[in-house]
Design an enzyme around this catalytic site. Structure first.
Site, PDB file in Angstrom:
ATOM      1  N   LYS A   1       0.896  -1.228   0.191  1.00  0.00           N
ATOM      2  CA  LYS A   1       0.113   0.086  -0.004  1.00  0.00           C
ATOM      3  C   LYS A   1       0.912   1.137  -0.122  1.00  0.00           C
ATOM      4  CE  LYS A   1      -4.104   2.135   0.360  1.00  0.00           C
ATOM      5  NZ  LYS A   1      -3.610   2.950  -0.550  1.00  0.00           N
TER       6      LYS A   1
ATOM      7  N   LYS B   1       4.915   2.073  -3.218  1.00  0.00           N
ATOM      8  CA  LYS B   1       5.025   3.414  -3.388  1.00  0.00           C
ATOM      9  C   LYS B   1       5.175   3.444  -4.996  1.00  0.00           C
ATOM     10  CE  LYS B   1       4.876   7.244  -1.197  1.00  0.00           C
ATOM     11  NZ  LYS B   1       4.249   7.463  -0.006  1.00  0.00           N
TER      12      LYS B   1
ATOM     13  N   SER C   1      -7.289   5.676   3.981  1.00  0.00           N
ATOM     14  CA  SER C   1      -7.280   4.944   2.788  1.00  0.00           C
ATOM     15  C   SER C   1      -7.730   3.364   2.944  1.00  0.00           C
ATOM     16  CB  SER C   1      -5.795   4.739   2.212  1.00  0.00           C
ATOM     17  OG  SER C   1      -5.638   5.811   1.386  1.00  0.00           O
TER      18      SER C   1
END
Ligand code: GLU
Length: 421
Positions: A69, A105, A350
């Site tokens: 994530k 990322k 998120s």
């Protein structure tokens, strides 16, 4: 001699934390390297008909605790080293917060301010086309980061749906509400930091009316300024990529917000409401109680750390304080609320968005705020307790807290899957 990479510097914190835990050295070895980093050259058509290419990356650093994530950054100075370092930090951030995620990322090496809206859309769609088979709702879930926003996430979600022939909202977070975005994602990074400061205010002996200086006035910076000012704190200095303003009596947040909405720098407010210009690199040394770095990496370093007067630093940016600056600040008695805890409100909401997408049932803004506050307070308190018990900084304590969760997961996977998980 080869220069140390940003990742080498970040790994110093891993070694520091490992010294306080009795864990298998194989765990540390696994966490020293990104699992996979994919580099692509995106080629898009510009409005004038020419073609232009941009380097882009997606890193899945570690997925032991769940799908990777982390955001996608659009920045002219992004590099593979930066992307891997940011993905390393995401791995620890998700573990600090106990979210069921690993760290990832992405980035495109571009100054998005130089693109038209149509060019930006083509670039965003090209990114998703290039990485569609790496990304996935249970594999790797992107989100906004520096110079990316909900509009860009919306284009990427739409592109993903076109590629696979069906909408899959949980593939990306930070989307517009109309495409399955969550309420409260917009100010989540700032709000998480704000809840953390409020929760630890008595322990830290904070005043009810703090003087606050801020480096950076993007999404996180603007929201924290608003939240702190509403509680009676005074924002005395603010910088952005073009300059800085200062006012001893307190800056007018409305003026600053208006300038940003019109695409101008905070400096354009100088001369109004008592705002005066200041050299951006002087913000770190402004006379204040709380310093909030809310822009990019390495903003507080060996050369300016000694000038910091704040007793508390709230890291809303990722990696804003170098390891050398950490030591200088600690020696001067400044407490740092570290990035992997302080700015984790963004990825936490998120996670809420992803959960809501998967269950198809959406929460109210009160639900979001209450759940975010509960997690920030729970993990903030846990890190505080580790720091008191072991007599270590909040940063090292946050890494210790995260590393013990990571180690448990890595060991539970079994030694045979160490390098293949
Ligand atoms: N880019 C944000 C961060 O650095 C948010 C990541 C996310 O929501 O996945 O934490």
């Amino acid at each position: 001699m080869q220069q140390d990479s940003l990742l080498d510097h970040a790994l110093v914190r891993l070694d520091e934390a490992a010294a306080h835990l009795d864990i298998d050295p194989d765990v540390i070895e696994k966490l020293k390297y990104a699992r996979e980093t994919t580099k692509v050259r995106l080629m898009i058509r510009m409005d004038d008909g020419s073609r232009k290419s941009f380097l882009a990356w997606r890193c899945r650093y570690d997925d032991t605790r769940g799908p990777t994530k982390g955001g996608i950054r659009f920045h002219a100075e992004s590099t593979a080293d930066e992307v891997e370092t940011l993905a390393f930090w995401m791995t620890f951030k998700c573990a600090v917060m106990n979210l069921p995620y690993g760290g990832g990322k992405g980035a495109v090496q571009v100054d998005p301010r130089k693109l038209s809206k149509a060019e930006l859309e083509r670039l965003s769609r090209a990114y998703m086309q290039a990485f569609a088979r790496i990304i996935g709702p249970d594999r790797d879930i992107p989100a906004p980061d520096v110079y990316t926003n909900s509009m860009i996430m919306g284009w990427m979600a739409d592109e993903y749906a076109q590629i696979f022939g069906q909408a899959e909202p949980a593939v990306i977070t930070g989307k517009p509400i109309a495409l399955g975005g969550s309420l409260g994602r917009g100010d989540a990074t700032a709000r998480g930091g704000y809840y953390l400061v409020r929760h630890l205010a008595d322990d830290l002996g904070l005043s009810k009316t703090m003087r606050v200086a801020m480096q950076g006035f993007g999404n996180a910076g603007q929201h924290i300024a608003r939240l702190l000012a509403a509680d009676g704190h005074k924002i005395v200095a603010v910088s952005d990529s073009e300059g800085a303003v200062i006012s001893d009596a307190g800056l007018h947040i409305d003026l600053l917000m208006e300038a940003k909405e019109n695409g101008q720098s905070v400096v354009s407010t100088a001369g109004q409401g008592g705002h005066e210009t200041l050299a951006p690199d002087e913000v770190a040394g402004v006379d204040c109680d709380l310093l909030v770095p809310a822009a990019l990496e390495n903003m507080i370093h060996e050369d300016n750390a000694g000038s910091v007067k704040a007793k508390l630093v709230l890291e809303l940016a990722n990696g804003p304080v170098t390891a050398e600056a950490d030591r200088i600040l600690a020696a001067n008695g400044t407490v740092i609320l570290p990035d992997i805890l302080a700015n984790a409100g963004g990825v936490t909401v998120s996670y809420f968005e992803w959960v809501q997408n998967k269950q198809g049932f959406y929460w109210t803004i009160e639900d979001i705020h209450n759940r975010l506050r509960a997690i920030m307070e729970r993990e903030g308190r846990a890190v505080w307790n580790v720091s008191r018990e072991k007599g270590i900084t909040m940063r090292t304590a946050a890494y210790v807290h995260a590393l013990s969760r990571l180690a448990e997961a890595i060991e539970a996977h079994g030694t045979q899957s160490f390098f293949t998980s």
